[in-house]
Motif scaffolding. Structure first.
Motif, PDB file in Angstrom:
ATOM      1  N   THR A  10       0.849  -1.185   0.000  1.00  0.00           N
ATOM      2  CA  THR A  10       0.000   0.000   0.000  1.00  0.00           C
ATOM      3  C   THR A  10       0.888   1.241   0.000  1.00  0.00           C
ATOM      4  O   THR A  10       2.090   1.166   0.260  1.00  0.00           O
ATOM      5  CB  THR A  10      -0.912   0.027   1.228  1.00  0.00           C
ATOM      6  N   PHE A  11       0.286   2.402  -0.272  1.00  0.00           N
ATOM      7  CA  PHE A  11       1.043   3.653  -0.215  1.00  0.00           C
ATOM      8  C   PHE A  11       1.650   3.846   1.169  1.00  0.00           C
ATOM      9  O   PHE A  11       2.812   4.261   1.305  1.00  0.00           O
ATOM     10  CB  PHE A  11       0.117   4.842  -0.556  1.00  0.00           C
ATOM     11  N   ALA A  12       0.876   3.516   2.199  1.00  0.00           N
ATOM     12  CA  ALA A  12       1.371   3.691   3.570  1.00  0.00           C
ATOM     13  C   ALA A  12       2.538   2.748   3.854  1.00  0.00           C
ATOM     14  O   ALA A  12       3.543   3.153   4.453  1.00  0.00           O
ATOM     15  CB  ALA A  12       0.240   3.455   4.561  1.00  0.00           C
ATOM     16  N   ASP A  13       2.414   1.488   3.414  1.00  0.00           N
ATOM     17  CA  ASP A  13       3.480   0.512   3.651  1.00  0.00           C
ATOM     18  C   ASP A  13       4.781   0.938   2.982  1.00  0.00           C
ATOM     19  O   ASP A  13       5.868   0.804   3.552  1.00  0.00           O
ATOM     20  CB  ASP A  13       3.083  -0.856   3.093  1.00  0.00           C
ATOM     21  N   ALA A  14       4.679   1.447   1.761  1.00  0.00           N
ATOM     22  CA  ALA A  14       5.863   1.777   0.977  1.00  0.00           C
ATOM     23  C   ALA A  14       6.382   3.174   1.217  1.00  0.00           C
ATOM     24  O   ALA A  14       7.443   3.550   0.703  1.00  0.00           O
ATOM     25  CB  ALA A  14       5.554   1.563  -0.516  1.00  0.00           C
ATOM     26  N   GLY A  15       5.623   3.980   1.949  1.00  0.00           N
ATOM     27  CA  GLY A  15       6.028   5.368   2.164  1.00  0.00           C
ATOM     28  C   GLY A  15       5.970   6.177   0.886  1.00  0.00           C
ATOM     29  O   GLY A  15       6.775   7.090   0.687  1.00  0.00           O
ATOM     30  N   VAL A  16       5.027   5.845   0.009  1.00  0.00           N
ATOM     31  CA  VAL A  16       4.878   6.549  -1.260  1.00  0.00           C
ATOM     32  C   VAL A  16       3.747   7.568  -1.147  1.00  0.00           C
ATOM     33  O   VAL A  16       2.668   7.259  -0.636  1.00  0.00           O
ATOM     34  CB  VAL A  16       4.600   5.550  -2.408  1.00  0.00           C
ATOM     35  N   SER A  17       3.989   8.746  -1.649  1.00  0.00           N
ATOM     36  CA  SER A  17       2.970   9.796  -1.619  1.00  0.00           C
ATOM     37  C   SER A  17       1.825   9.460  -2.557  1.00  0.00           C
ATOM     38  O   SER A  17       2.032   8.974  -3.675  1.00  0.00           O
ATOM     39  CB  SER A  17       3.580  11.142  -2.027  1.00  0.00           C
TER      40      SER A  17
END
Length: 380
Positions: free
Chosen positions: A367-374
């Motif tokens: 997920t975006f949260a897991d990967a630290g992706v905006s």
């Protein structure tokens, strides 16, 4: 025939144990009960899957049909990250009395010969099933020959259908019994850990029966419904179409009575596949529909139990004339366009990896949260 009978008794015992353990009275299981037991998809899980997919590291909807399949599977299995279990392509085999009218480029003797080919692992569906990690379940539901093999599921309802150009292909009772063969087989396989099914078939003459089904239930004219099947020439194609018209005139099938249509102008292997589809839906398992013949069975299943369509996944668009019309009638969109027209379940088996890929994306993608992706939606 001794080995086959012992083998089948063993499998029936497994099926009975599975059903009894779940409170199902095998002796009293009826087609109506099976149909009434088919429930809508779990819409809450469909929505949860959609929300989860939108949180994965990709633009929303960018994985297209894979995302649609993932949501469908969540609704079928009642889990956002479903376990599908083992994979099986169920190849129903039966002969058609209408072959005596000369509607096929191949003689009826090819049906039992090809069944033995399946059992020995030499057919296209065997090769593709090995490639995709699926098992081939070969069922004699109506072959006009005595067959013996330790891996054969011998569930013969009768030795081929009658010539539908002269009268009903089978009785209504035989059609229902053949449908229940498919239902019971799915229940048996579910008890063995299978959870993803595909439809396959073998029966010289079955494109003739399928075209007749399309003409009745889909309202298609015979010319657009009937294609070349095994590769017949123009003259034989026109003859095939004439035979179908005669069958419709003789039997007068009623589109409001799908089981009656199946009995009058269908086939035993088509009936068995109707049961496979209904059985899969009853047990909340996805079922992958192959080509023209399998889709004729799917149309009958859809008319008997409209809720069953939510459990179907169309694998490919066959080259056989009329297939697109069948899929349109059911409301299915094919995943693949490979210009295939073999049957056997070959197109359906090819769709297995795509279905498994959809599940893996849900289970393994960050997920975006897991990967630290905006996500591009944060306030600055």
């Amino acid at each position: 025939m001794g080995r086959v009978r012992i083998f089948c008794r063993t499998r029936i015992a497994v099926y009975r144990k599975y059903c009894l353990g779940r409170g199902i009275d095998v002796k009293n299981l009826s087609l109506v009960e099976v149909i009434n037991g088919i429930k809508p998809l779990d819409e809450r899980k469909v929505e949860e899957a959609a929300q989860h997919l939108d949180q994965l590291t990709k633009p929303p909807g960018s994985l297209g049909r894979l995302e649609e399949v993932a949501k469908q599977l969540a609704g079928i299995r009642g889990e956002v990250k479903p376990e599908l279990g083992r994979k099986a392509v169920i190849v129903m085999a039966g002969d058609h009395g209408v072959c005596e009218e000369g509607v096929s480029a191949f003689p009826a003797e090819v049906t039992p010969q090809m069944v033995l080919n399946f059992l020995h692992g030499g057919a296209a569906v065997n090769v593709l099933s090995r490639h995709t990690g699926a098992d081939v379940v070969c069922v004699d539901i109506g072959v006009n020959a005595e067959l013996e093999h330790q891996s054969l599921y011998s569930r013969k309802v009768r030795y081929g259908t009658a010539n539908m150009a002269k009268g009903p292909a089978m009785t209504r009772e035989e059609a229902e019994r053949a449908v229940m063969v498919g239902v019971e087989l799915v229940a048996e396989l579910v008890g063995q850990g299978y959870g993803l099914f595909a439809t396959g078939e073998m029966g010289i003459g079955n494109t003739t029966a399928s075209a007749a089904i399309l003409a009745v239930l889909g309202g298609a004219d015979v010319v657009s419904a009937a294609g070349r099947g095994t590769g017949i020439d123009d003259a034989r194609l026109q003859h095939k179409q004439a035979v179908i018209r005669r069958a419709l005139e003789v039997n007068e099938p009623d589109a409001a009575d799908p089981l009656g249509v199946l009995a009058k102008v269908g086939g035993l292997e088509i009936a068995g596949l109707v049961g496979v589809i209904l059985g899969a839906a009853h047990h909340r398992c996805p079922v992958v529909i192959d080509g023209f013949i399998s889709s004729a069975a799917a149309l009958i299943a859809a008319r008997l139990a409209p809720l069953s369509t939510a459990y179907m996944i169309a694998s490919h668009l066959s080259q056989e004339q009329g297939h697109a019309r069948l899929l349109e009638e059911i409301g299915l969109v094919p995943m693949l366009r490979m210009d295939m027209r073999l049957g056997e379940g070959t197109g359906a088996v090819l769709a297995f990896p795509l279905i498994e890929a959809a599940v893996k994306l849900v289970k393994e993608m960050a997920t975006f949260a897991d990967a630290g992706v905006s996500t591009g939606t944060e306030e600055h």
